[in-house]
Design a protein around this motif. Structure first.
Motif, mmCIF file in Angstrom:
data_model
loop_
_atom_site.group_PDB
_atom_site.id
_atom_site.type_symbol
_atom_site.label_atom_id
_atom_site.label_comp_id
_atom_site.label_asym_id
_atom_site.label_seq_id
_atom_site.Cartn_x
_atom_site.Cartn_y
_atom_site.Cartn_z
ATOM 1 N N MET A 1 55.623 54.631 -36.335
ATOM 2 C CA MET A 1 54.781 53.862 -35.417
ATOM 3 C C MET A 1 53.752 53.050 -36.197
ATOM 4 O O MET A 1 53.049 53.578 -37.060
ATOM 5 N N THR A 2 53.677 51.757 -35.937
ATOM 6 C CA THR A 2 52.746 50.879 -36.652
ATOM 7 C C THR A 2 51.337 51.106 -36.141
ATOM 8 O O THR A 2 51.083 51.134 -34.944
ATOM 9 N N SER A 3 50.388 51.299 -37.096
ATOM 10 C CA SER A 3 49.001 51.514 -36.690
ATOM 11 C C SER A 3 48.416 50.209 -36.166
ATOM 12 O O SER A 3 48.736 49.123 -36.647
ATOM 13 N N LEU A 4 47.549 50.343 -35.179
ATOM 14 C CA LEU A 4 46.910 49.194 -34.564
ATOM 15 C C LEU A 4 45.644 48.857 -35.338
ATOM 16 O O LEU A 4 44.713 49.659 -35.400
ATOM 17 N N THR A 5 45.607 47.678 -35.963
ATOM 18 C CA THR A 5 44.473 47.276 -36.794
ATOM 19 C C THR A 5 43.964 45.898 -36.378
ATOM 20 O O THR A 5 44.635 45.165 -35.641
ATOM 21 N N GLN A 6 42.774 45.545 -36.875
ATOM 22 C CA GLN A 6 42.225 44.215 -36.617
ATOM 23 C C GLN A 6 43.120 43.130 -37.214
ATOM 24 O O GLN A 6 43.301 42.067 -36.614
ATOM 25 N N ASP A 7 43.684 43.413 -38.391
ATOM 26 C CA ASP A 7 44.582 42.429 -39.013
ATOM 27 C C ASP A 7 45.817 42.201 -38.149
ATOM 28 O O ASP A 7 46.308 41.068 -38.045
ATOM 29 N N ALA A 8 46.317 43.252 -37.539
ATOM 30 C CA ALA A 8 47.488 43.107 -36.675
ATOM 31 C C ALA A 8 47.152 42.262 -35.453
ATOM 32 O O ALA A 8 47.955 41.428 -35.007
ATOM 33 N N VAL A 9 45.949 42.465 -34.907
ATOM 34 C CA VAL A 9 45.510 41.665 -33.762
ATOM 35 C C VAL A 9 45.392 40.204 -34.163
ATOM 36 O O VAL A 9 45.840 39.296 -33.446
ATOM 37 N N LYS A 10 44.773 39.950 -35.316
ATOM 38 C CA LYS A 10 44.623 38.565 -35.775
ATOM 39 C C LYS A 10 45.981 37.915 -36.036
ATOM 40 O O LYS A 10 46.175 36.730 -35.744
ATOM 41 N N GLN A 11 46.894 38.668 -36.574
ATOM 42 C CA GLN A 11 48.221 38.142 -36.829
ATOM 43 C C GLN A 11 48.897 37.731 -35.523
ATOM 44 O O GLN A 11 49.547 36.684 -35.427
ATOM 45 N N ALA A 12 48.716 38.549 -34.493
ATOM 46 C CA ALA A 12 49.306 38.232 -33.189
ATOM 47 C C ALA A 12 48.684 36.967 -32.600
ATOM 48 O O ALA A 12 49.357 36.176 -31.934
#
Length: 363
Positions: A1-12
């Protein structure tokens, strides 16, 4: 399961582009204050221009992009804007209480410049900005009539500056407030230029994001005073499609270019006429003139308004289209134009707006 991070949000969110600047929200630095609490993501989007008209649409785009991330259960999005003061090209001192000054100009009279100025001011206010209008047409002031405030006279504030007259939430000052309708201004150029400076600097503008200056037609004394002594941060050119108007509009563009005032775009009035009986659309004054000027001078056609009876009737009645028919297509066009040139202005670079204290006498 991929951890939810600020970088992931920004990437989206990097796939979502600002509709007026063409860059993604992450590159623009608009994504702020990302908070992650378990499966809940809260974030703020801060634009550099007022954008109430697209707030819901942009919020839905951001919500949808973040909601698709693995592990996200809830998304809270806050869309806002922070309007900065921009550095004028002529390095003049800032006007107290005013962040940005926009000159609305035309090369010739009769193209609907004052009507455009008032509707754009009201459009910016509807989008969420604090706005004022300075009526620089000393010989033929029309802003009081269009804002529906009549023959009011400005009050004098404590340190002897004038309080602007307010109409529909827009602050304004005009020679029309200082003289009667029957008083002709029989003044030479230096007197007119002095009056412009007095109205600008001796009015107690109250925390304006934008002050729109309704310029008289031409490229004479007032325009020169504006370019040399007023901290203008941008200009908008108003024209009609006909060749004669376009010739004079080009002179207006050239004038601003010579004094290093950015031309944020062109507004084309009376672009088409639609017959009220049969619905036939016709380009009475020519076609594509505003677009050609914009292309020739590497600027933008901000929008085109039709030759519509309601625009004139509403302005004459003191209820311009943006307030008379706020949900109508004409009002929406003005609001789209306002967002466009405000967005162009916000990428020029911001400074702290400070200015000198002003004192005037009662007479």
């Amino acid at each position: 399961m991929t951890s939810l991070t600020q970088d992931a949000v920004k990437q989206a969110l990097s796939s979502i582009k600002d509709p007026y600047l063409g860059q993604d929200l992450v590159s623009l630095g608009a994504i702020q204050d990302i908070q992650i609490n378990g499966g809940k993501v809260e974030l703020a989007v801060v634009l550099g221009y007022p954008a109430a008209g697209i707030q819901q649409q942009l919020s839905e785009q951001v919500w949808s992009a973040v909601r698709q991330l693995e592990g996200v259960e809830e998304v809270a999005v806050d869309i806002g804007w922070l309007i900065a003061a921009n550095q004028p090209q002529n390095n003049t001192s800032a006007v107290p209480g005013v962040k940005n000054i926009i000159a609305v100009a035309s090369g010739k009279g009769g193209v609907g410049k004052s009507t455009t100025t008032v509707n754009l001011a009201l459009a910016l206010a509807a989008e969420g900005a604090d706005v004022g209008v300075l009526d620089a047409d000393i010989y033929g002031p029309s802003i009081p009539q269009m804002l529906g405030v009549g023959n009011k006279r400005p009050e004098i504030h404590g340190n002897k500056v004038m309080l602007p007259i307010e109409g529909y939430g827009v602050q304004s000052i005009s020679m029309g407030y200082l003289v009667t309708e029957q008083t002709p201004m029989i003044w030479r150029g230096p007197m007119v230029s002095g009056a412009l400076q007095q109205m600008l600097t001796q009015t107690h503008w109250q925390d304006l994001d934008y002050l729109l200056i309704d310029m008289p037609p031409g490229t004479g004394d007032i325009q020169l005073t504006l370019a040399q002594k007023v901290p203008v941060t941008g200009s908008v050119i108003v024209t009609t499609p006909q060749d004669i108007a376009l010739l004079d509009a080009k002179k207006g563009v050239e004038m601003f270019r010579k004094v290093n005032i950015p031309v944020l775009g062109v507004v084309e009035n009376m672009a088409t006429h639609i017959c009220t009986n049969c619905g036939h659309e016709e380009h009475i004054f020519g076609e594509g003139g505003g677009k050609r000027i914009a292309e020739d001078y590497q600027t933008e056609l901000l929008g085109a308004l039709p030759l519509d009876l309601s625009i004139r009737e509403n302005a004459d009645a003191g209820r311009p289209s943006v307030v008379a028919e706020p949900d109508g297509p004409i009002a929406q066009t003005y609001r789209d134009i306002a967002r466009k040139f405000a967005a162009q202005l916000c990428v020029q670079g911001a400074v702290d707006a400070q200015g000198p204290a002003i004192e005037i006498s009662d007479d």
